[in-house]
Design a protein around this motif. Structure first.
Motif, PDB file in Angstrom:
ATOM      1  N   UNK A 195      61.648 -52.292   4.728  1.00 35.06           N
ATOM      2  CA  UNK A 195      60.625 -53.338   4.571  1.00 35.06           C
ATOM      3  C   UNK A 195      61.286 -54.690   4.312  1.00 35.06           C
ATOM      4  N   UNK A 196      62.302 -54.681   3.482  1.00 34.71           N
ATOM      5  CA  UNK A 196      63.022 -55.920   3.180  1.00 34.71           C
ATOM      6  C   UNK A 196      63.678 -56.484   4.433  1.00 34.71           C
ATOM      7  N   UNK A 197      64.186 -55.616   5.293  1.00 34.40           N
ATOM      8  CA  UNK A 197      64.818 -56.066   6.540  1.00 34.40           C
ATOM      9  C   UNK A 197      63.796 -56.749   7.457  1.00 34.40           C
ATOM     10  N   UNK A 202      61.588 -61.648   9.990  1.00 32.99           N
ATOM     11  CA  UNK A 202      60.481 -62.602  10.163  1.00 32.99           C
ATOM     12  C   UNK A 202      60.827 -63.958   9.561  1.00 32.99           C
ATOM     13  N   UNK A 203      61.408 -63.953   8.373  1.00 30.95           N
ATOM     14  CA  UNK A 203      61.742 -65.210   7.717  1.00 30.95           C
ATOM     15  C   UNK A 203      62.810 -65.995   8.450  1.00 30.95           C
ATOM     16  N   UNK A 204      63.804 -65.296   8.955  1.00 27.35           N
ATOM     17  CA  UNK A 204      64.885 -65.981   9.671  1.00 27.35           C
ATOM     18  C   UNK A 204      64.370 -66.631  10.951  1.00 27.35           C
ATOM     19  N   UNK A 209      64.730 -70.276  13.270  1.00 32.04           N
ATOM     20  CA  UNK A 209      64.644 -70.209  14.719  1.00 32.04           C
ATOM     21  C   UNK A 209      65.578 -69.206  15.374  1.00 32.04           C
ATOM     22  N   UNK A 210      66.042 -68.232  14.613  1.00 37.93           N
ATOM     23  CA  UNK A 210      66.941 -67.214  15.159  1.00 37.93           C
ATOM     24  C   UNK A 210      66.279 -65.852  15.047  1.00 37.93           C
ATOM     25  N   UNK A 211      66.213 -65.151  16.178  1.00 30.58           N
ATOM     26  CA  UNK A 211      65.598 -63.822  16.214  1.00 30.58           C
ATOM     27  C   UNK A 211      66.670 -62.771  15.906  1.00 30.58           C
ATOM     28  N   UNK A 212      66.584 -62.121  14.759  1.00 27.41           N
ATOM     29  CA  UNK A 212      67.562 -61.129  14.323  1.00 27.41           C
ATOM     30  C   UNK A 212      67.149 -59.698  14.692  1.00 27.41           C
ATOM     31  N   UNK A 214      67.344 -57.937  17.215  1.00 28.56           N
ATOM     32  CA  UNK A 214      68.298 -57.141  18.004  1.00 28.56           C
ATOM     33  C   UNK A 214      69.188 -56.277  17.118  1.00 28.56           C
ATOM     34  N   UNK A 215      69.282 -56.622  15.837  1.00 27.50           N
ATOM     35  CA  UNK A 215      70.117 -55.861  14.906  1.00 27.50           C
ATOM     36  C   UNK A 215      69.320 -54.831  14.102  1.00 27.50           C
ATOM     37  N   UNK A 216      68.028 -54.693  14.407  1.00 27.38           N
ATOM     38  CA  UNK A 216      67.196 -53.756  13.653  1.00 27.38           C
ATOM     39  C   UNK A 216      67.673 -52.322  13.820  1.00 27.38           C
ATOM     40  N   UNK A 217      67.992 -51.935  15.040  1.00 26.38           N
ATOM     41  CA  UNK A 217      68.424 -50.547  15.266  1.00 26.38           C
ATOM     42  C   UNK A 217      69.714 -50.220  14.518  1.00 26.38           C
ATOM     43  N   UNK A 218      70.791 -51.040  14.635  1.00 26.24           N
ATOM     44  CA  UNK A 218      71.997 -50.712  13.868  1.00 26.24           C
ATOM     45  C   UNK A 218      71.779 -50.767  12.355  1.00 26.24           C
ATOM     46  N   UNK A 219      70.908 -51.680  11.882  1.00 30.12           N
ATOM     47  CA  UNK A 219      70.602 -51.714  10.453  1.00 30.12           C
ATOM     48  C   UNK A 219      69.888 -50.434  10.039  1.00 30.12           C
ATOM     49  N   UNK A 220      68.952 -50.000  10.871  1.00 28.29           N
ATOM     50  CA  UNK A 220      68.239 -48.740  10.615  1.00 28.29           C
ATOM     51  C   UNK A 220      69.237 -47.588  10.512  1.00 28.29           C
ATOM     52  N   UNK A 221      70.153 -47.507  11.447  1.00 18.70           N
ATOM     53  CA  UNK A 221      71.135 -46.415  11.437  1.00 18.70           C
ATOM     54  C   UNK A 221      72.020 -46.472  10.201  1.00 18.70           C
ATOM     55  N   UNK A 222      72.413 -47.674   9.813  1.00 17.13           N
ATOM     56  CA  UNK A 222      73.262 -47.859   8.631  1.00 17.13           C
ATOM     57  C   UNK A 222      72.551 -47.423   7.365  1.00 17.13           C
ATOM     58  N   UNK A 223      71.319 -47.848   7.205  1.00 15.68           N
ATOM     59  CA  UNK A 223      70.559 -47.514   6.001  1.00 15.68           C
ATOM     60  C   UNK A 223      70.160 -46.038   5.971  1.00 15.68           C
TER      61      UNK A 223
END
Length: 377
Positions: A195-197, A202-204, A209-212, A214-223
């Motif tokens: 949820x924090x991610x 959204x905040x970034x 103005x930067x869409x992050x 694309x890193x959701x999947x690797x962050x998901x795998x890491x967590x």
């Protein structure tokens, strides 16, 4: 437990076993054992201390007048006990600067004429003679984490007389089903992290103005690996064990090879003993035994166990492998388990586990067989 192992960073060799980068290995592993606070933690473990003390002094015939090698002497206490039990000569090998403290303790206990502390890894030193006894406290979490047993096997193959004995002489690894409220907390922590991610993404995008995303999947795998797949240290209460425990591996320290422990595999079963409850995961622990040898048995066999206990917890505790989701089970249900454990390719001292489970229900809704992967880090 001190340190004498020399098998950390993984490089290719002709025999398939890892070659050592000594500087990396020292930084990643040995340095911990060079601090007195870490030695104190182990020396304060009464289960550990009582087992080794009793093993030595209840079996003085194995030490009196004999030559002893202590692999990974740490503070030197096992070497001191061997000397006090009447050993003629003790070689105490320690890979770290803890060797200096060990020398001080040896001198303070008036055993400098018997005990020789040698700073260096067992793979690099040369002893002037072969020994009658190898004593070592080499066990890591779930027995084999840290891979120090490799060094004890090396010492045995190079320096133990054919008639010699190993202290400990045998070891076993155990697995049992458990229930634990920790499972629910770990899932909450994981969901909170995700949820924090999403809020961060959204905040970034909104403010910078930067869409992050694309890193959701690797962050998901890491967590997911950190919260849901990494085993946990715990000192469980015996009533959290809900089924029969099974031996994964039985080790004869006088015969086992490094190849034998590189990949531990077992097909085992467990029967649920508790009434209707949740299967939240599995717990792994070990015990070691001091039996001497077939030709030179112990006068009194001593056991050191790290099984769940109300009063006799150890610094090793147990390794807990939590299931997400949990499953409801009933008394009499049979768990058919496949277990595989091998060393991590990234760090030779860490372990990766694959655990398969097929639940044979006595009643209720069937559960599809499943396989989970875990990391012991």
């Amino acid at each position: 437990m001190g340190s004498s192992a020399n098998n950390g960073s993984r490089l290719a060799t002709s025999n398939g076993l890892p070659k050592v980068d000594k500087e990396v290995d020292f930084a990643n592993y040995f340095c911990t054992y060079a601090y007195l606070y870490h030695q104190k933690e182990m020396l304060s473990d009464r289960v550990r201390m009582d087992a080794y003390y009793n093993a030595v002094f209840e079996n003085k015939h194995h030490f009196h007048g004999k030559t002893v090698l202590d692999v990974g002497t740490g503070s030197g206490i096992l070497a001191i006990w061997a000397g006090q039990a009447g050993a003629a000569k003790v070689y105490a090998v320690e890979a770290t600067k803890m060797a200096n403290h060990a020398r001080e303790l040896v001198k303070a206990n008036n055993l400098q004429g018997v005990i020789e502390v040698i700073e260096g890894s067992i793979e690099d030193i040369i002893l002037p003679e072969k020994v009658d006894v190898i004593i070592s406290e080499w066990m890591g979490y779930f027995l084999l984490r840290e891979s120090m047993f490799d060094s004890v096997i090396y010492a045995r193959d190079h320096w133990l007389k054919p008639t010699g004995v190993m202290y400990p002489s045998h070891a076993r690894m155990w697995l049992a089903p458990i229930r634990s409220g920790i499972r629910d907390q770990k899932m909450k922590d994981y969901e909170g992290s995700m949820d924090d991610w999403h809020q961060f993404v959204d905040g970034t995008k909104t403010y910078y103005g930067v869409d992050m995303s694309a890193l959701t999947k690797p962050f998901f795998e890491e967590q997911n690996k950190f919260y849901l797949q990494t085993s946990m240290w715990s000192n469980l209460h015996p009533n959290q064990v809900i089924g029969t425990a099974a031996v994964i591996m039985d080790i004869d320290c006088s015969k086992v090879t490094v190849a034998d422990i590189l990949n531990v595999r077992a097909n085992i079963s467990s029967r649920i003993c508790a009434e209707d409850t949740r299967l939240c995961g599995f717990s792994g622990w070990f015990d070691v035994h001091f039996r001497g040898s077939q030709d030179n048995p112990a006068a009194k066999e001593i056991e050191l166990t790290t099984a769940p206990s109300e009063e006799n917890g150890t610094h090793w505790g147990q390794q807990v492998f939590l299931l997400h989701p949990a499953f409801f089970v009933s008394q009499g249900d049979e768990l058919c388990l496949t277990f595989s454990m091998e060393r991590s390719k990234e760090n030779h001292r860490l372990l990766e586990v694959e655990l398969g489970c097929d639940i044979k229900r006595t009643s209720g809704k069937p559960v599809a067989p499943f396989t989970k992967k875990f990391y012991i880090e």
